[in-house]
Design an enzyme around this catalytic site. Structure first.
Site, mmCIF file in Angstrom:
data_model
loop_
_atom_site.group_PDB
_atom_site.id
_atom_site.type_symbol
_atom_site.label_atom_id
_atom_site.label_comp_id
_atom_site.label_asym_id
_atom_site.label_seq_id
_atom_site.Cartn_x
_atom_site.Cartn_y
_atom_site.Cartn_z
ATOM 1 N N LYS A 53 0.845 -1.209 0.000
ATOM 2 C CA LYS A 53 0.000 0.000 0.000
ATOM 3 C C LYS A 53 0.872 1.248 0.000
ATOM 4 O O LYS A 53 0.626 2.192 -0.765
ATOM 5 C CB LYS A 53 -0.940 -0.002 1.226
ATOM 6 C CG LYS A 53 -2.056 -1.041 1.129
ATOM 7 C CD LYS A 53 -2.864 -1.195 2.425
ATOM 8 C CE LYS A 53 -3.920 -2.281 2.259
ATOM 9 N NZ LYS A 53 -4.708 -2.536 3.486
ATOM 10 N N GLN A 97 -4.506 -1.111 9.768
ATOM 11 C CA GLN A 97 -4.554 -2.434 9.147
ATOM 12 C C GLN A 97 -5.177 -3.447 10.109
ATOM 13 O O GLN A 97 -4.826 -3.508 11.289
ATOM 14 C CB GLN A 97 -3.122 -2.859 8.745
ATOM 15 C CG GLN A 97 -3.048 -4.172 7.985
ATOM 16 C CD GLN A 97 -3.702 -4.129 6.601
ATOM 17 O OE1 GLN A 97 -3.829 -3.076 5.992
ATOM 18 N NE2 GLN A 97 -4.136 -5.282 6.112
ATOM 19 N N ASP A 120 -10.865 3.533 4.541
ATOM 20 C CA ASP A 120 -11.356 2.147 4.493
ATOM 21 C C ASP A 120 -12.880 2.094 4.416
ATOM 22 O O ASP A 120 -13.447 1.039 4.131
ATOM 23 C CB ASP A 120 -10.947 1.410 5.780
ATOM 24 C CG ASP A 120 -9.741 0.507 5.582
ATOM 25 O OD1 ASP A 120 -9.581 -0.036 4.484
ATOM 26 O OD2 ASP A 120 -8.980 0.349 6.565
#
Ligand code: GUN
Length: 310
Positions: A53, A97, A120
């Protein structure tokens, strides 16, 4: 024989779309989009994902990086990190994460990310917006990255209006993939079923599906003879399985078998995974645009990157 959806090529197209718009935004406003990723502990797969990422963000002209925090951090410590990033106006996107160590209160963490920086799409407010917006894909919302990537693949293959009325099955009911995927398919007028570990006769449910999204988390669970002839199959699973030489990644679908029946299918690796990362960058661009008072760009229609199977 199926067409294989080349997720790497789709994702490369989307990343260059993001890079171009990030450059334009920086030229117009002097603001470079910035994404900060928090990695707690050292889950090996998570470490590999966040590195990818960060590298892809950098290549697209997005600033920021990965902050590594010890597995021993408690909920309050992680909330303090999030509060610091949340208060920093130069940060446009914050991603924590998952999974997190079991001692951490995941719901409190996700709710602490300012909704406008929640790239997200996991904050309860953004979940609510997804389910209640009449046109979530056209509303500049921050949508969960894997389902968003799946929708961009489906729209490229079927056309934006080609999804209406189709029978779609999502196998898996996670907050990260299954539930938001169902919401997005519903927004495109699919007839949506969510199957899960308690569903009766999964093979029969699969055989009905014109669109099948597999997010089970168990290797090669969905067999070739469960696939409806001509279905479009998106395999979200990333499972490491042992081989005589070491290990390799496989999806939730028995790929070789499925290529004999599906019209189009994503491989693992190189299918949905790269699109997840590209969508994270797209969300960061949306968040940065909003932060400077600009209208976020409409999501692109991607070209078809298909390869013949076999
Ligand atoms: N772990 C697996 N998928 C995801 C994702 O899309 N976002 C975050 N934050 N963690 C994940």
């Amino acid at each position: 024989m199926s067409s294989i959806l080349d997720g790497r090529a789709f994702a490369a197209e989307l990343r260059s779309w993001v890079a171009e718009r990030a450059r334009e935004l920086a030229m117009r406003t002097g603001v470079r989009p910035r994404l900060e990723v928090l990695l707690v502990g050292d889950h090996p797969a998570s470490r590999a994902y966040v590195r990818t990422k960060a590298r892809m963000a950098q290549e697209a002209g997005i600033a920021g990086g990965v902050r590594e925090l010890p597995a021993s951090i408690d909920t309050a410590g992680l909330l303090a990190e999030i509060a610091r990033l949340g208060a920093d106006p130069s940060v446009h996107g914050i991603l924590v994460q998952l999974p997190l160590p079991s001692a951490i209160d995941v719901a409190a963490v996700l709710a602490a990310i300012p909704p406008e920086k929640d790239v997200d799409g996991f904050h309860p407010l953004n979940v609510g917006r997804l389910w209640s917006a009449p046109r979530p894909l056209e509303s500049g919302l921050l949508l969960p990255c894997t389902p968003l990537g799946c929708m961009l693949l489906l729209e490229a293959v079927c056309g934006k209006d080609g999804l209406a009325g189709k029978r779609a099955l999502v196998v898996g009911r996670s907050n990260i993939v299954g539930k938001p995927m169902a919401a997005l398919l519903l927004a495109r007028d699919c007839t949506v079923t969510i199957a899960h570990s308690k569903s009766r006769d999964l093979p029969a449910l699969c055989r009905e599906a014109e669109i099948l999204v597999a997010a089970v988390g168990r290797p090669r669970t969905i067999r070739g003879d469960w696939i409806r002839e001509g279905a479009v199959v998106l395999d979200v699973g990333i499972n490491r399985v042992p081989t005589p030489e070491g290990s390799r990644l496989v999806g939730d679908v028995a790929f070789e078998e499925a290529t004999r029946r599906a019209a189009a299918i994503t491989p693992v690796p190189g299918g949905v995974g790269p699109m997840t990362v590209a969508c994270l960058l797209a969300n960061t661009l949306v968040a940065a645009s909003r932060a400077v008072g600009a209208t976020p760009p409409a999501l692109p229609r991607l070209r078809r990157h298909l390869v013949a199977a076999g």
